[in-house]
Enzyme design. Structure first.
Site, PDB file in Angstrom:
ATOM      1  N   ASP A  35     -72.572  19.333   1.629  1.00 59.53           N
ATOM      2  CA  ASP A  35     -73.237  20.449   2.045  1.00 59.53           C
ATOM      3  C   ASP A  35     -73.692  20.851   3.316  1.00 59.53           C
ATOM      4  OD1 ASP A  35     -74.636  23.115   2.076  1.00 59.53           O
ATOM      5  OD2 ASP A  35     -76.301  22.503   0.405  1.00 59.53           O
ATOM      6  N   LEU A  36     -73.025  21.709   4.051  1.00 65.83           N
ATOM      7  CA  LEU A  36     -73.344  21.585   5.664  1.00 65.83           C
ATOM      8  C   LEU A  36     -74.728  22.230   5.829  1.00 65.83           C
ATOM      9  CD1 LEU A  36     -69.823  22.827   6.712  1.00 65.83           C
ATOM     10  CD2 LEU A  36     -70.755  20.339   6.809  1.00 65.83           C
ATOM     11  N   ALA A  59     -68.158  27.926   8.866  1.00 59.75           N
ATOM     12  CA  ALA A  59     -69.169  28.683   9.749  1.00 59.75           C
ATOM     13  C   ALA A  59     -69.787  29.710   8.739  1.00 59.75           C
ATOM     14  CB  ALA A  59     -68.372  29.447  10.617  1.00 59.75           C
ATOM     15  N   TYR A  60     -71.002  30.087   9.220  1.00 63.20           N
ATOM     16  CA  TYR A  60     -71.795  31.366   8.425  1.00 63.20           C
ATOM     17  C   TYR A  60     -70.959  32.606   9.297  1.00 63.20           C
ATOM     18  CZ  TYR A  60     -75.643  34.436   7.244  1.00 63.20           C
ATOM     19  OH  TYR A  60     -76.255  35.187   6.632  1.00 63.20           O
ATOM     20  N   THR A 100     -65.521  32.457  18.653  1.00 63.88           N
ATOM     21  CA  THR A 100     -65.379  33.902  18.416  1.00 63.88           C
ATOM     22  C   THR A 100     -65.391  34.755  19.438  1.00 63.88           C
ATOM     23  OG1 THR A 100     -66.101  35.772  16.999  1.00 63.88           O
ATOM     24  CG2 THR A 100     -67.762  34.201  17.709  1.00 63.88           C
ATOM     25  N   TYR A 124     -75.131  36.203  14.968  1.00 64.27           N
ATOM     26  CA  TYR A 124     -73.810  35.596  14.640  1.00 64.27           C
ATOM     27  C   TYR A 124     -73.450  34.789  15.953  1.00 64.27           C
ATOM     28  CZ  TYR A 124     -69.006  34.682  13.812  1.00 64.27           C
ATOM     29  OH  TYR A 124     -67.468  34.222  13.893  1.00 64.27           O
ATOM     30  N   TRP A 149     -61.278  38.548  14.827  1.00 63.06           N
ATOM     31  CA  TRP A 149     -60.959  39.657  13.719  1.00 63.06           C
ATOM     32  C   TRP A 149     -59.730  38.919  13.022  1.00 63.06           C
ATOM     33  CZ3 TRP A 149     -59.876  45.316  16.244  1.00 63.06           C
ATOM     34  CH2 TRP A 149     -60.859  45.638  17.012  1.00 63.06           C
TER      35      TRP A 149
END
Ligand SMILES: NC(=O)C1=CN([C@@H]2O[C@H](COP(=O)(O)OP(=O)(O)OC[C@H]3O[C@@H](n4cnc5c(N)ncnc54)[C@H](OP(=O)(O)O)[C@@H]3O)[C@@H](O)[C@H]2O)C=CC1
Ligand SMILES: Cc1cn([C@H]2C[C@H](O)[C@@H](COP(=O)(O)OP(=O)(O)O[C@H]3O[C@@H](C)C(=O)[C@@H](O)[C@H]3O)O2)c(=O)[nH]c1=O
Ligand SMILES: [Mg+2]
Length: 295
Positions: A35-36, A59-60, A100, A124, A149
């Site tokens: 569990d990160l 990632a979140y 990103t 983010y 995207w």
């Protein structure tokens, strides 16, 4: 080659796992194995794995929700990559970490180079930017690969949202003043694995920051129109796609107006394929089951 893949249940992770085979073993712990959100457990877990390279696809990624959940976003997108990079460096194995286009503010007016200054607009983007810095600070061999995207058959994404809305509505209103490049998860997975293999093969490759998207550019509205157009005959009905302004589609997180990424250095160094975004979209739509188009 043996890879430790974090985020194996996500869009990129599932595409990467499809490529596993005799020459490519992939160990992909799920949330139940590791569990990160408990990042202090990462070092011991990674130390116990016999692998050649680590790929971080975890990632979140909920851009709007991150605005009200910044602590969890920063744990997953900043602290976790830092700890992974430190654990990788301690083992002497390279890391491919995915980042990103949202690290940029979108005001450059031309495709961003990897060396351009970052200036994230939301939580983010800020958390991903902090993750990039944490990876670099760990000092091991690492590639920070920014993409944009991302969509594909697995998990939630803009393409699937548009196909769902096409079933539900006669008119889709989509912002036409945010420019970028859609990236098929299949092409991104191939790019990540190409880079991972190169880092394993070539100890002189010290990594760095690179960009990878599909080729070309559009807006979210252009992307939506292409989805509806290419899905065309398979859709139960064809909605009208209306171009709107960002001001008419308020969201908790601000997004960059133009986050096109210059991928030239990545293609020159790693020589992966970079299909045009429309061709990649058509190939992705061909992989989807019938129920995505009709219900
Ligand atoms: N999606 C996009 O449009 C873009 C994504 N990126 C970046 O690309 C990378 C891959 O994105 P994508 O594949 O879309 O991401 P997804 O949201 O599809 O997948 C995220 C992955 O992270 C895992 N994860 C999240 N929280 C935890 C946790 N607490 N413990 C263990 N695992 C966890 C998820 O596991 P679980 O299934 O259990 O939730 C899932 O496997 C990310 O770094 C992202 O920032 C960059 C640009 C665009
Ligand atoms: C669903 C919908 C969205 N939009 C707008 C909102 C937003 O400005 C834009 C994109 O919508 P989404 O919220 O689906 O996309 P978003 O979550 O912002 O996508 C981002 O995800 C993260 C993880 C990344 O790293 C980025 O590269 C990017 O892919 O389209 C419309 O105009 N009409 C619509 O019907
Ligand atoms: Mg989203």
């Amino acid at each position: 080659m043996k890879i430790l893949l974090l985020g194996g249940t996500g869009q990129l992770g599932r595409e990467s796992l499809l490529r596993a085979g005799p020459g490519l073993r992939i160990v992909a712990p799920t949330r139940r194995d590791l569990d990160l959100a408990q990042p202090e457990t990462i070092a011991a877990y990674v130390a116990g794995q016999d692998v050649d390279v680590i790929v971080n696809a975890a990632a979140y990624t909920a851009v709007d929700k991150a605005e009200s959940e910044p602590d969890l976003a920063f744990v997953l997108n900043a602290e976790v990559p830092g700890r992974l990079a430190a654990a990788a460096a301690a083992k002497g194995v390279p890391l491919v970490h995915v980042s990103t286009d949202y690290v940029f503010d979108g005001t450059k007016g031309a495709p961003y180079l990897p060396s351009d200054p970052v200036a994230p607009l939301g939580v983010y983007g800020a958390s991903k930017e902090a993750g990039e810095r944490a990876v670099r600070a760990a000092g091991g061999r690492a590639v920070v690969l920014r993409t944009a995207w991302v969509y594909g058959p697995f998990g939630g994404n803009f393409m699937k949202t548009m196909l769902r809305l096409a079933r539900e509505r006669d008119v889709l209103c989509v912002v036409d003043d945010q420019r970028g490049t859609p990236t098929a998860s299949a092409d991104l997975a191939a790019a990540c694995l190409t880079i991972a293999a190169r880092l394993v093969r070539d100890p002189e490759d010290h990594g760095g920051t690179f960009h990878f998207t599909n080729a070309g550019e559009t807006t979210w509205c252009g992307f939506a129109r292409a989805i509806v157009e290419i899905a065309g005959p398979r859709l139960a009905k064809t909605p009208e796609v209306v171009a709107i302004a960002t001001a008419d589609y308020p969201t908790p997180a601000e997004r960059p107006a133009d986050s096109r990424l210059d991928c030239a250095a990545t293609l020159a160094r790693y020589q992966m394929a970079q299909p045009d975004w429309r061709a990649a979209l058509a190939a992705t739509l061909d992989r989807l089951p019938e129920e995505v188009f009709r219900s």
